[in-house]
Structure formats: C-alpha cells, structure tokens
Scaffold this active site. Structure first.
Site, short mmCIF file in Angstrom:
data_model
loop_
_atom_site.label_atom_id
_atom_site.label_comp_id
_atom_site.label_asym_id
_atom_site.label_seq_id
_atom_site.Cartn_x
_atom_site.Cartn_y
_atom_site.Cartn_z
N SER A 199 -93.50 -77.22 -88.33
CA SER A 199 -92.69 -77.83 -87.27
C SER A 199 -91.23 -77.83 -87.71
O SER A 199 -90.67 -76.76 -87.99
CB SER A 199 -93.21 -79.24 -86.96
OG SER A 199 -92.64 -79.72 -85.77
N HIS B 119 -100.32 -78.67 -81.60
CA HIS B 119 -99.25 -78.62 -82.59
C HIS B 119 -99.79 -78.58 -84.01
O HIS B 119 -99.08 -78.22 -84.94
CB HIS B 119 -98.32 -79.82 -82.40
CG HIS B 119 -97.03 -79.70 -83.15
ND1 HIS B 119 -96.24 -78.56 -83.10
CD2 HIS B 119 -96.38 -80.56 -83.98
CE1 HIS B 119 -95.17 -78.73 -83.87
NE2 HIS B 119 -95.24 -79.93 -84.42
#
Length: 698
Positions: free
Chosen positions: A558, A673
């Site tokens: 991320s 994610h």
C-alpha cells in the site's frame, strides 16, 4: 550513531543523476497507460493475464517455490492458531478459516469451553455453504450485533474480498437470515443499531450521496418495515468530506447518539444527537473524541489550550460529558507523551480504561480508574519486551479483558486478565510455527539526514557473520500514523528466517511510533523525510555489514508499496530486489482513483501546482527512467482491491517494461486490499514473493 559514508554519499549522488528529476509541471504528453485504469475492462484483464502467466511461469520454476508454498499453506491452515473471540450476548464468537473451510465459519462457544484444549464449537454461519447455495463469491466482512441480548445481528459479506459489501439481518436464535429484515445492497456502507427496529445507515443512496472519495456523505435513520428510500435524514456532509457515520452508545444507562463527519482523513466533527437536534462537540478539528460510560475522551493530534489548561500534542484527556455540555472545560490529563513515548490504543472494561503505550517501540499496559473524582494510574505487570494487544472481554458487564503478548520470536499467547489485578490466566498459546532456535533480535538506530535517530529491529541468527553477505529483507511503511511493531509471523519464519535470511523492520517517520509528531514530520511537502529515513536504515545496514547492496532487498504494501518504489527509483544502487504490493505509484492521478481523494491530507493535492511540485519529485510513475539500472522488482496487486486501484501497479509495470527494466507482475483476480483472501491464494502469492527474494538475494 552511524553516519552516511563518503562512498555512500557519492553513490547516492550518482543514482540521482542517473534517475533524473521530475518536472514541477504535469507532463504535457497524455498518459499512454491510462487505459489500464479500466479495472475490469477486457483489454486490461487480458494484459493482466499475460503478466500473471509470465510471473508464475518464471517464479514457480524456482527451486524454492514448491516447498515454500507448501510450508506457508501449512502455517495458514494450522488448527493450532489462536482463535480470537468476542462476546455477543451470552456467547463468545470466532470467525475461523482452515483447509476445510477456506471461506470460513462463524462459530461460538462458552468461555468455560474455550478454556479447554479443544473447545466445543457451535457453527452459526458457514460461508462456504452459503456461497455455494447462493452461487456468489462471498467472503466474510464482519458482524454487528444489537447488545446486550445479541439475538439480532447485521452480517456483512463482500464479493471477492473488496471493501464494498452487502448487509443482511441475521437471527442468531433461528440461525437464519431474517426474511424481510434489514438488508442493504453492495456499497461501502456504515450501519449500526439504534434499537431493534431502527438503524443508522450511511450508504449509497443514489446520485450525490457519496463523497469524492467514494464513501457515504449522508446518514439516515431507517425504521423496520419501511423502504430504505423513506429513511429519515439525520445528517448530510459535503462532497469534499471523506465520510460520515453514526452510532448509539450501548452501555447500560447511557443511550447517547452521535454523528461523526470526517471532513478529511485527519479532521472531523463530532455531533451529539438530541432528538432532532445536533449539538457540535467543541474540540480541535484534528482531535478524535469518543465516550465511555458518560466520560468524553479526546485524543489530541496537536496541542490544545482550553479551560485554563494546556494539553500537549499526543495527549489523552477526559471530562464528564454532562459537565462538558454545561460548559465545563476542565479536563483530566490521562496520558502525556514524552520524547520517546506515545499512546497506541485505548480499550475499556466496565470500570476501567486500558491504555497501550509505547516507549521506543516497546509496549506497556496502563490501567486507569476513577476514584473520588480523580483518575488513578497503574502500570500493569507484563513481559518487558512483548508487543501487547488488549480487548475487553465484555465491556458492558465485566472488568475482564483479553491480553495477547508476542514478539518476533515468541508465538502469541492469549491471557484473560481483570482490571485491578496483575494476575492473568493463560487461555491459549500458539505453538512455534518455525524453528526460532539460534535466532536473536536487536534494536538499532540509524542517523537521519537531520540527525534524528530512526529505530529499527533486526532479526537474525546469533552466529550471523557481519561480512555484508547476508540475504536481508528490509520492510517499511511510514504513513497515516500507523506503527510497525514487533510481531510473530509463521509465514516470515518459514519462508525467510529458517532459510538463514535476515529480517529488518524499520520505524521511519510518517508512522505513529512516537505519536502525532512522528507522523506529521513526513506529511505532504515533507514526505521525502520518510524516504530518506528508509534509505538511512538501508545505509546503516550496509555500514554495519549486516548486508550489502548485492544482498539487500526491500518490501512494502500500500503506502509501503510506494515507499519501496520510491527507494528503488531514488537509490537503485542500494538494493538488489524489490517487492511492491498493492502500491500507489501514479501520484498525479491517485486522488481520482477509488478512495484516493481521502488521502489528500497525507500526500497533498496534485491539482494544486505548488503541491504537485513536491509530489512530482517522488511520484514513482513519473520518476522511473529508461537507462537507469534498477534492481529486479516484483509488483503484486488485486483486481478486487477497491481501496487502492490496481491501476497503480499495472501502469508502473507497463512503463518499466517499455523502458526495458527487470520487472514482473502478478494480480490476484480477487482478494481486496489484502491481495488474497484464501490460504491457497496467500500461499501462492507469498510462495512467489519469497522465492523471488531468495533467488535474488541469496
């Protein structure tokens, strides 16, 4: 303190000259890879499948892959993992995945049964069976029960692991979804109980009801038996906000209702709902406020002077809510940071607050109780070097709490404690998932450019020879005030440490290891500080001869995926392998992709020329250069990631391929994610990741 040597400084200068520098203005030419932002488009997915085939074809043939995938799968499917529990009503619930239940089951037991070696579990929801029966790719997203009876719950399910989810009312007694009950279609909703017949609902109500970040900006009160369209408006935020949500305090005797408006990622307004009136809670915009049994608690991200008192940045203060509403502003100071300490979390039992504090990235537990109108502070006796995680066992009715202790080399142990006592009962202990004998942990400090000491941990064999030849993996994040803490990972142990690899966890600025000041030191125009800190840790490892550029690799996910991409571009001479997972890379368009607009507080607004000027200097997609000699890089992402668009990784890979660099890409076609949802997918992903790293760094 180690300083950068003349040799390393010269190498850094050479690397910068090779990499070039970004223009302060947006590129005049159109983005040739913008078509890859069409996440589910046929052309995009065809491109993904070609890269997936190439990556698996290369990495699955490596000698390390097959045994690594098998070992990782064994760790992930192990029945010896500690089943975390949470009380709803009279039962303790756990959500569990293993080889026989890859999507997972929601199950429950009693505390007495849980304390036994083999608890008697009662399965309430089997997600695998549900997905098969409904022909849907359901993954578990969460549950919210109406306390204290918890007979009715809101179950959230997501297709493929994304943030968007459906909500359906579930009857715990009947073990079935309620026909004609509360139900919401797929969206990034926030839903909570008011009472058995009313909900607070923040969801996609149609055109204009979402923020620019894609989250709800409207919250309504929905009554049972009425259509969602007729729900009564409670609050409406602005399109430029991040999100809104609402809830009711569930503690007995306290029935306050609140609305939270997140005006940006780090600023908010808290509103108390009294009938049809909303009363704004007077606090700093960047502070977070919440209530615990009639006490208003405020966590400060900046210093605050109010009511004749001055409270420092990073402090926690409290006051009786009714006194506050009557105009009193004399807060009690519950926590004040020092130069080396910060507040990490706050939990509460029926009669106590439990603060998890950190001093030089080492945890301690503090108990606070009110007596005679004053708060009494007591440090709880815990293992001196363990990372602590605290959760109330039954915050509405009990002073019991669960305490998990762990570190890099010690598997987690779950204890049952009680506020007011240091005595604890060990409930569960996970056995070792890898051979940690002969390993050691050190904490070191690297010298940043401005002289700041940057802490980091090294996990390595006790007999490691410091000759620069050790395969070393450096991990980092550095953003959103999130702290990187020592923790036990069976996957890391099996895949890296057992093979003789060295693991390094950096605590660079941008994180929360030293509270808000550590985070704010790397915000917006100061973002380069975070990258410089990471590079300083890498240089320190080389200076100490723990490793060398030939044997040093970096990994992050991320924001951390962007971190390692920037480090690769700015210092290609310092590393030999890079793993960037679900990253941001195109910082000119990040705010136009999925939830990106909510992160402008962290990175800045690239549509503002003055802000694009500093963003452009590090944006990986705009700084990667043909002719530079970059380390081998492996990008991974997920099609179903609806938080950070897979377009970031796709476009970076496409540009690097065009420039002739050594790059490979794998995108899971589901997974959210986290990149993967099942143990099979995780074993596949991390089998490839660690095989790649070992091949390049051994």
């Amino acid at each position: 303190m180690k300083t950068t040597s003349t040799k390393h400084a010269a190498a850094a200068l050479l690397a910068l000259l090779l990499a070039g520098s970004a223009s302060a203005q947006a590129p005049a030419a159109p983005d040739p890879y913008q078509w890859l932002e069409d996440v589910g488009g046929d052309a995009s997915l065809a491109w993904v499948r070609q890269r997936n085939a190439a990556a698996t074809g290369e990495l699955e043939r490596l000698p390390a892959f097959a045994p690594l995938r098998t070992g990782i799968r064994q760790v992930l499917d192990s029945k010896d993992r500690i089943p975390g529990i949470r009380k709803h009503g009279a039962w303790y619930y756990n959500f569990w995945k293993d080889a026989g239940h890859p999507r997972g089951v929601l199950r429950r037991t009693t505390l007495a049964s849980y304390r036994r070696a083999a608890p008697a579990w009662d399965v309430v929801i089997d997600v695998d069976r549900l997905a098969a029966a409904e022909k849907e790719n359901w993954q578990w997203h969460g549950i919210d029960c109406l306390e204290p009876a918890a007979q009715r719950c809101l179950v959230s399910l997501t297709r493929g692991g994304g943030d968007s989810h459906v909500v359906r009312e579930f009857d715990m007694g009947g073990r079935r979804f309620v026909e004609g009950g509360f139900a919401l279609p797929e969206a990034k909703s926030d839903v909570s109980w008011i009472d058995q017949d009313r909900l607070f609902v923040a969801t996609d109500f149609g055109a204009g009801s979402l923020t620019e970040s894609g989250y709800p900006r409207v919250v309504k009160e929905w009554r049972r038996g009425t259509p969602l369209a007729s729900a009564a408006l409670v609050f409406e935020g602005k399109a430029g906000d991040t999100s809104v949500n609402a809830w009711r305090e569930q503690a007995p005797g306290f029935r306050h209702q609140f609305v939270m408006r997140w005006t940006s990622f780090f600023t908010n307004e808290l509103l108390l709902r009294e009938g049809n009136k909303l009363v704004r809670i007077d606090k700093p915009a960047d502070a977070t406020a919440f209530t615990v049994r009639g006490q208003l608690l405020v966590r400060l991200r900046s210093a605050w002077t109010v009511g004749g008192g001055s409270y420092p940045q990073g402090a926690l203060v409290a006051i009786d809510l009714h006194k506050f509403l009557a105009g009193d502003r004399r807060f009690a100071l519950l926590f004040a940071p020092t130069p080396s300490s910060s507040l990490q979390s706050v939990a509460h039992t029926r009669n106590a607050l439990l603060l998890t504090e950190m001093d030089n990235v080492r945890s301690r537990l503090v108990e606070l109780r009110q007596a005679g109108g004053k708060w009494r502070r007591r440090v709880v006796d815990t293992p001196p070097f363990a990372t602590l995680a605290v959760a109330a066992a039954d915050p509405l009715r009990s002073d019991d709490y669960f305490l998990t202790t762990t570190d890099f080399l010690t598997p987690p142990t779950l204890h049952l404690g009680r506020a007011g006592s240091d005595r604890r009962l060990a409930l569960k202990a996970m056995p070792s998932m890898y051979d940690a004998a002969g390993l050691k942990v050190e904490q070191q400090f690297a010298g940043a450019r401005d002289g700041t000491r940057i802490p980091y941990f090294i996990v390595m064999r006790k007999d490691t020879v410091l000759d620069g030849s050790n395969p070393t993996l450096l991990y980092g994040y550095g953003g959103f005030e999130l702290s990187m803490k020592p923790s036990y990972s069976g996957v890391l142990g099996r895949a890296w440490l057992e093979k003789g690899g060295v693991y390094v966890l950096s605590n660079i600025r941008g994180g929360g290891e030293y509270g808000p000041r550590w985070h704010q030191a790397a915000l917006k125009e100061k973002r380069q500080v975070s990258y410089d800190d990471f590079i300083a840790v890498a240089e320190d490892l080389v200076a100490r001869k723990v490793s060398s550029p030939r044997h040093l690799g970096i990994m992050g996910g991320s924001l951390g995926g962007m971190l390692v991409s920037v480090a690769m571009v700015q210092r290609p001479d310092l590393f030999n392998a890079v793993v960037s997972q679900v990253p941001l890379t195109d910082m000119q368009r990040y705010h136009k992709l999925l939830a990106g607009a909510s992160w402008i507080d962290e990175y800045g607004d690239p549509d503002q020329p003055a802000q694009w000027e500093y963003i452009a200097r590090y944006s990986p997609y705009h700084n990667v250069r043909k002719g530079a000699r970059y380390p081998a890089v492996f990008y991974t992402s997920s099609t179903r990631d609806d938080r950070v668009s897979p377009a970031h990784a796709r476009k970076m890979v496409a540009r690097m391929e065009e420039q002739g660099h050594d790059v490979r890409y794998w995108e899971n076609l589901e997974g959210g994610h986290g990149g993967a949802v099942s143990s099979e997918q995780q074993a596949q992903l991390y089998g490839m990741v660690y095989s790649f790293l070992w091949e390049k760094l051994k």
